[in-house]
Write a protein that holds these residues in place. Structure first.
Motif, PDB file in Angstrom:
ATOM      1  N   ILE A  81       0.827  -1.209   0.000  1.00  0.00           N
ATOM      2  CA  ILE A  81       0.000   0.000   0.000  1.00  0.00           C
ATOM      3  C   ILE A  81       0.863   1.261   0.000  1.00  0.00           C
ATOM      4  N   PRO A 117       0.894   3.487  -4.022  1.00  0.00           N
ATOM      5  CA  PRO A 117      -0.380   4.147  -3.720  1.00  0.00           C
ATOM      6  C   PRO A 117      -1.338   4.171  -4.910  1.00  0.00           C
ATOM      7  N   PRO A 132      -3.732   5.594  -0.319  1.00  0.00           N
ATOM      8  CA  PRO A 132      -4.033   4.961  -1.611  1.00  0.00           C
ATOM      9  C   PRO A 132      -4.996   5.828  -2.406  1.00  0.00           C
TER      10      PRO A 132
END
Length: 306
Positions: free
Chosen positions: A229, A233, A264
């Motif tokens: 993550i 992103p 994200p």
């Protein structure tokens, strides 16, 4: 999962004595447990508040106590007793709610539990367990028995395809790896998401990392998922849960990501939508479909992201 719980508790009781109380429910499922436990199996009747207070009193003497009902009667009806009698005194009471989410379908909102683990996880000292598969019940129940203090167990149905290969139990597990994005699912609805991911892979070739979470509160995000993550992103992050948004895992994950400074760019939270005006009640699958957390709806979303 209810039958798996019965078998598990029989095994655990043979090792360490505890008291089991039911709110006049569990027929055609818990009879073998009653036969083994004898006087340690108590039918408290349709009196959930009294049952929880009594369980707290017994636990105060040093005997672990399990209480059982369908999920809304296990957490909502005796909420004050759970908060004041059990949690604030950090007593060893295990609360079992059968039929989490929309499991009781046509019986309607009074029999659904779509706010349960958010409410329970907010209580001091409480740990919540949401098994995703029938095979999770034994290791989770063992953890509950071996960990003093309040705990809530939300039972559902085992929905995973028979061909799926499941890793050994852990609160976080990666079921599938992939490059198109990451999906975090809470509890049994992961079976719906697994089908959707497999279908998208077969039709479009995309692959998603699929993680299942079965314990709350969420202290941290596992390293592999966290790195994916933070370092990527641009990858979609999708949270799926059969629970309302408020107090759910989606919010908890966002909180943890904010602390990491991660953001994200394509975040989706699929959750129980409650009840649409004028739509009435239907099966569990009917309500999942309305909420966009059934296999078909999830596949449609994932297909648009590949």
């Amino acid at each position: 999962m209810r039958n798996a719980l019965c078998d598990t508790l029989i095994s655990l009781y043979k090792q360490n004595r505890f008291l089991f109380m039911t709110g006049d429910l569990g027929f055609m499922a818990l009879e073998p447990l009653r036969a083994i436990m004898g006087g340690d199996f108590v039918n408290a009747g349709v009196a959930e508040q009294n049952m929880v207070s009594a369980a707290a009193g017994v636990a105060h003497t040093g005997l672990q106590t399990w209480v059982y009902s369908i999920a809304p009667f296990a957490y909502a009806r005796p909420f004050e007793q759970i908060r004041n009698d059990v949690c604030l005194h950090d007593l060893d009471v295990k609360i079992v709610g059968n039929g989490g989410g929309y499991a009781y379908g046509y019986m309607g909102a009074t029999h659904h539990a779509i706010e349960d683990y958010g409410v329970m996880a907010a209580l001091q000292n409480m740990i919540c367990h949401i098994p995703a598969f029938a095979g999770d019940v034994l290791p989770i129940a063992r953890r509950m028995q071996q960990t003093p203090g309040p705990a809530y167990l939300r039972l559902g149905r085992h929905e995973m395809p028979v061909e799926a290969v499941l890793p050994d139990y852990a609160p976080w597990r990666e079921l599938l790896s992939g490059e198109s994005g990451n999906i975090v699912v809470v509890g049994p609805v992961v079976g719906q998401v697994y089908q959707a991911v497999q279908s998208v892979m077969a039709k479009k070739g995309g692959s998603f990392g699929l993680w299942v979470l079965t314990e709350l509160p969420v202290p941290e995000i596992p390293q592999g998922l966290r790195e994916s993550i933070v370092q990527h992103p641009e990858k979609p992050l999708i949270i799926v849960e059969e629970h309302v948004a408020h107090g759910g895992v989606g919010m908890a994950i966002c909180h943890l990501l904010a602390k990491l400074g991660a953001s994200p760019r394509n975040f989706r939270h699929l959750h129980a939508a409650g009840y649409l005006k004028g739509s009435g009640y239907g099966t569990q699958q009917f309500h999942r479909k309305q909420s966009g957390i059934d296999a078909e709806s999830v596949e449609l979303l994932l297909g648009g992201l590949v």
